[in-house]
Enzyme design. Structure first.
Site, PDB file in Angstrom:
ATOM      1  CB  THR B 148      -5.831  24.910  35.209  1.00  0.00           C
ATOM      2  OG1 THR B 148      -6.381  23.874  34.403  1.00  0.00           O
ATOM      3  CG2 THR B 148      -4.346  24.687  35.384  1.00  0.00           C
ATOM      4  CE  LYS B 170      -4.900  20.907  34.392  1.00  0.00           C
ATOM      5  NZ  LYS B 170      -4.791  21.667  33.089  1.00  0.00           N
ATOM      6  CB  THR B 181      -4.560  12.969  28.534  1.00  0.00           C
ATOM      7  OG1 THR B 181      -5.439  14.100  28.609  1.00  0.00           O
ATOM      8  CG2 THR B 181      -4.726  12.222  29.826  1.00  0.00           C
ATOM      9  CD  GLU B 261     -11.633  24.865  29.589  1.00  0.00           C
ATOM     10  OE1 GLU B 261     -11.765  25.052  28.375  1.00  0.00           O
ATOM     11  OE2 GLU B 261     -10.616  25.160  30.227  1.00  0.00           O
ATOM     12  CG  ASN B 380     -12.108  27.429  25.929  1.00  0.00           C
ATOM     13  OD1 ASN B 380     -11.076  27.316  26.570  1.00  0.00           O
ATOM     14  ND2 ASN B 380     -13.067  26.508  25.931  1.00  0.00           N
ATOM     15  CB  SER B 385      -6.704  28.980  29.729  1.00  0.00           C
ATOM     16  OG  SER B 385      -7.541  28.536  28.676  1.00  0.00           O
TER      17      SER B 385
END
Lengths: 385, 385
Positions: B148, B170, B181, B261, B380, B385
């Site tokens: 993603t 992922k 996870t 991220e 974010n 997302s």
């Protein structure tokens, strides 16, 4: 006015160089009586600063003559030298006021680990100067002396029939109080004994400061102090006094939230129809601490999925497929599924309202938080505090 | 290679338009046997996506024929329509493979609340195409189809004497697994029964994915699946297999951390001399979730005061005045007081090591986390997302 609004109190704020800006950094609030009643609640962080350790002893007998506060150094994790600094500050104030050091509260705020010889000398000098200057008009200067990253001083006054409550607070980061918050000094000229003061203070902080969770980080130096002079000669009922005190505490909590470091939204999280108040608080706090939700609010994104994901980590009673979520008056999730489109929600105002309907009981709670912004990261990465 | 490295597995990744980028978005991994053993662990978030609810039923009997995974939509909080989509996906795969739908696992990842008619049609088409294309060289494409916000695909292979383990994962956000996870698929051609596979998987995830806490936010869709073909004909000891599996899991956890991220530091928090392993984990996780500590690391600021403040919020056994803190090999705090000056610590490398010595026992644990950066807030807040 702040803490000097009620009769029987004197205060001052002086500058002795603890702040590099040269602004006021030591404050004192003195209770001239006739009553010398005090109550206080403290951070529940097990890593406690020296002033907390000292003040927890002082408050035991319910008598408080004065409180000395400094910004520019937390005097936390500064070893026995730091504790002696706190002790010497209380001794100095007691000597000048002709009272017992065991009745002098101390508060410090600033960088953890900061508390060397230079710090001690400045705090002692500041204590001396502040007591010399203390007067009935010193409330504003005192409220400015306890500021750190605050952009404005926080003060609150409530006046009732013949008696009043005044208060000052500092706080802009590490805002996740547990039983207390930041540095807050509240004064009143109403007549109360120590047990009544303590009960009213706990009841008021429990639903104000304890419901503020700006960034999930609990301070080592939080302290909320109530000082009672009784100078009005008026004895309000416990209900009336607690109601007025709660009004002051909630006003200050809102001021702390509005000035949170780097925040662009003040988020009110209202949890309704919970099985218990504890459940409502747990759900609200879990959402308040969810970085993805907080970043979404910064981005004006009504991301209700992140709200449900945060609720799902709690032990509260709820059915994931029977929860409604509203943002600023728009129902974006019904029964665990999408409702109104994201475009229907306007998140541009600073005041943001999130309503979570758990649909299992009658309890409710409101948590105050902020969004996660670039400025929050900047302020807390570029400057040590 | 990833999941097709061990003998007995076929995989594929295809693009059907779930991702706006046009990249691969549906993957399948098929177990050709001779064994069809499976084990899985799932998110402990009580708000579970439809594929989790489905897969938890499928895994009951320890038999797994295939797993279908999609990115571009989490199919979480999409109501009964969403659950039917998951069910239809399993039915479609089962029909094409000539197996029972009750032996087909499903995983989805992407935006919560996303799972409408268009989503369903694309997932079903993707399932059909992926099964048609599946082969022994499909591991890489499958690993790319589950990405993603990942900047790179995560794969791992461990080879032992005659048998091997392959895996793909992922994950780049909502990284705070509880019992599992992200999406992870692990394959092996070693010979194990369902109970052995389950025990090895739980032991391995417990100290790898469960010790990763990038941003404190637990996903609704996490799933780690182990598929056993037994095609090597070799039966390793439980110790040997678990050790190899743990190596794969830790390798993937490190890859997830490295791709978190917006992160600029990979922080390894090592807690030593704790009274218990639970205490060590609690302390490490509390520090890992402290936004002020995380922002300080981003700013290359060795702010040990924020570390102690975070430890102080735990119930772990420790004396606040007998804790040592090291950063990148420099002791910055000894016995709850300042030690080496901040200038002595170099926090510019991405790999950051925080050592917390609680000095009360013999237990230890390591938590993996990241810093809090402008890019984290940007990613974010700007993108849903």
């Amino acid at each position: 006015m702040s803490v000097t609004a009620p009769k029987g109190f004197e205060a001052a704020g002086v500058a002795v160089g603890l702040k590099s800006s040269g602004k006021e950094d030591v404050a004192v609030v003195i209770n001239r009586g006739p009553l010398k009643v005090g109550a206080a609640v403290f951070t529940s962080n097990r890593a406690k600063a020296n002033p907390i350790i000292w003040s927890q002893q002082v408050i035991q007998d319910g008598t408080v003559e004065a409180i000395v506060l400094n910004s520019g150094g937390a005097n936390c994790f500064t070893g026995s030298f730091g504790f002696q600094t706190t002790h010497q500050t209380a001794e100095k104030a007691a000597e000048l006021l002709g009272v017992s050091a065991g009745d002098v509260l101390i508060c410090s705020t600033g960088l953890i680990g900061m508390g060397d010889e230079v710090f001690r000398a400045k705090v002692l000098t500041g204590t001396e100067q502040a007591i010399a200057q203390a007067g009935g008009d010193g409330g504003v200067a005192a409220s400015e002396a306890i500021m750190t990253t605050d952009s404005k001083a926080k003060r609150s006054i409530v006046t009732r029939d013949g008696w009043s409550i005044g208060a000052m607070a500092k706080g802009a980061g590490m805002l996740a109080p547990g039983l207390a918050t930041m540095l807050v000094v509240i004064t009143t000229d109403a007549v109360l004994d120590a047990a009544e003061a303590d009960a009213a203070l706990r009841a008021s902080t429990n639903r104000s400061f304890d419901r503020l969770d700006s960034d999930g980080c609990m301070s080592t130096n939080d302290q909320v102090t109530l000082m009672v002079s009784g100078a009005s000669g008026i004895t309000p009922t416990a209900e009336d006094f607690t109601e007025a005190l709660a009004e002051v505490c909630l006003d200050l909590a809102r001021q702390l939230q509005a000035d949170a470091e780097g925040a662009s939204h003040d988020v009110t999280i209202e949890v309704v129809h919970a099985a218990s108040e504890d459940d409502a608080v747990e759900v609200g706090r879990s959402v308040a601490r969810n970085n993805l939700f907080k970043a979404a609010i910064f981005g004006n994104d009504p991301n209700w999925g992140r709200v449900l994901a945060a609720i799902g980590t709690t032990d509260a009673a709820f059915d994931p497929y029977d929860v409604d979520v509203w943002m600023n008056g728009v129902r974006v999730c019904t029964a665990g599924g999408p409702d109104a489109p994201r475009e229907a929600v306007d998140l541009t105002p600073r005041a943001t309202h999130l309503l979570i309907d758990l649909k299992v009981g009658d309890a409710t709670a409101t948590i105050l938080t902020n969004d996660l912004t670039h400025d929050y990261v900047h302020e807390n990465s570029a400057y040590s505090s």
